[in-house]
Scaffold this active site. Structure first.
Site, short mmCIF file in Angstrom:
data_model
loop_
_atom_site.label_atom_id
_atom_site.label_comp_id
_atom_site.label_asym_id
_atom_site.label_seq_id
_atom_site.Cartn_x
_atom_site.Cartn_y
_atom_site.Cartn_z
N GLY A 86 65.15 46.58 57.29
CA GLY A 86 65.71 45.73 58.35
C GLY A 86 64.66 44.76 58.88
N GLY B 122 65.59 41.70 60.94
CA GLY B 122 66.37 41.93 62.15
C GLY B 122 65.58 41.71 63.42
CD GLN B 123 66.78 42.41 69.47
OE1 GLN B 123 67.41 43.44 69.28
NE2 GLN B 123 66.61 41.88 70.66
CE1 TYR C 74 73.23 50.73 67.64
CE2 TYR C 74 73.35 51.31 69.96
CZ TYR C 74 72.62 50.86 68.88
OH TYR C 74 71.30 50.56 69.04
CE LYS D 27 70.84 53.34 66.75
NZ LYS D 27 69.82 53.11 65.69
N1 SER Z 1 70.64 46.70 72.28
C1 SER Z 1 71.60 47.61 71.70
C2 SER Z 1 72.96 47.08 71.79
O1 SER Z 1 73.25 46.39 72.73
C3 SER Z 1 71.55 48.94 72.36
O2 SER Z 1 70.60 49.74 71.75
O3 SER Z 1 73.76 47.39 70.98
#
Ligand code: SER
Length: 324
Positions: A9, A12-13, A143, A147
């Protein structure tokens, strides 16, 4: 001897900033940047770059062997809002990818893995303020489900196989370098670009929405500090709570308006509001501070000044058209 690192990744950010940070620390050739399509940022080309789908474990195995990797930072993931739009994709990328990385690490003898968890592990039943490390984890987003399951899987690999997996529950991350994509905390990055480009911003969360946040330089330091901590200091191999600043959408808007005269914000909450409302407003990271000495540097004012100065310069200004 510096570690031999693979980062998934990488475009990515987090990856876009972590790769240059690690290369500066360990040497360009010691950090392999894996990207999911052949379109990584030119910055990544300072060292080795590989195209990798995290679902392809034989490709992962080949890269690990080719470079004699001893540390993997597995960052490839789908964020919360994208995950709610496509829960199956979120499960597939987030869970299959992590399982493949942990399996390749186990079978190839890679001793150390980093994996990003998130404030998304918490659900509406967690304390809203200073959510503790041991709060109940009942997320209501896919999400968050990935996690929590991921933290359990990391902990399992540690207990069963002795794999030294280390994880942080990142707050919303704010970066001057790489735009986020598909997250709920993305507004706190978009708002800076909008302030400088248009002088106004339409926020997708309510003005009083408070979330835990962190400036990327702090996140990079926390990540490397955790990974370089002596093994005996790392008591948790699921996910450490990690915190820096909490603010509302209205408070960050006001902080920017002090520096960008005339800046205005309107608030039109969309489906991401529900996600934000399911997360705590602040989290208690005293275990990270105690176990491996975590200290954040950036508060809201210092972060806003630095963001505006950096973005202003990148957008071609001289940094003097506003008052950071
Ligand atoms: N920054 C992430 C999101 O907003 C949260 O971990 O999905």
């Amino acid at each position: 001897m510096a570690p031999k690192v693979l980062v998934t990744g990488s475009a990515g950010q987090i990856g876009a900033e972590l790769v240059p940070y690690l290369r500066q620390r360990y040497g360009n050739d010691r950090v392999v940047a894996a990207v999911h399509k052949a379109q990584g940022s030119p910055l990544l080309k300072a060292g080795p770059v590989e195209v990798l789908e995290v679902s392809d474990s034989s490709a992962l195995d080949r890269i690990v062997k080719k470079y004699a990797i001893d540390t993997i930072y597995h960052l490839a993931a789908v964020l919360s809002a994208t995950g709610e739009n496509n829960p199956q994709l979120a499960w597939q990328i987030n869970m299959d990818g992590l399982r493949n990385v942990l399996e390749v690490a186990r079978t190839d003898g890679v001793p150390k893995v980093f994996w990003p968890s998130s404030i998304g592990v918490f659900g509406p039943d967690a304390p809203r303020r200073m959510a503790p490390q041991a709060a109940a984890l009942n997320p209501t987003t896919m999400y968050g489900v990935t996690k929590v399951a991921g933290e359990l899987l990391c902990s399992y690999y540690f207990l069963k196989y002795g794999l030294d997996v280390r994880c942080l529950r990142y707050p919303g991350l704010i970066s001057s370098e790489a735009p986020p994509g598909g997250g709920t905390t993305d507004y706190a990055v978009e708002i800076f670009y909008a302030a400088l480009e248009k002088g106004r911003y339409a926020c997708f969360l309510r003005e009083d929405t408070v979330l835990p946040m962190m400036y990327m330089p702090d996140a990079l330091r926390a990540t490397v500090r955790l990974m370089e901590a002596p093994r005996a200091d790392v008591r948790l191999h699921s996910g450490y709570n990690l915190a820096a600043i909490s603010f509302s959408a209205g408070e960050i808007a006001a902080e920017i308006a002090k520096r960008v005269p005339g800046f205005s914000v309107t608030y039109s909450p969309d489906s991401r509001q529900k996600i934000a409302d399911s997360w705590p407003m602040s989290i208690d990271d005293s275990e990270a501070r105690r176990d491996w000495g975590w200290i954040h540097e950036y508060d809201l004012a210092k972060m806003a000044s630095d963001m505006l100065a950096k973005l202003g310069r990148r957008m071609g200004g001289d940094g003097k058209t506003f008052n950071p």
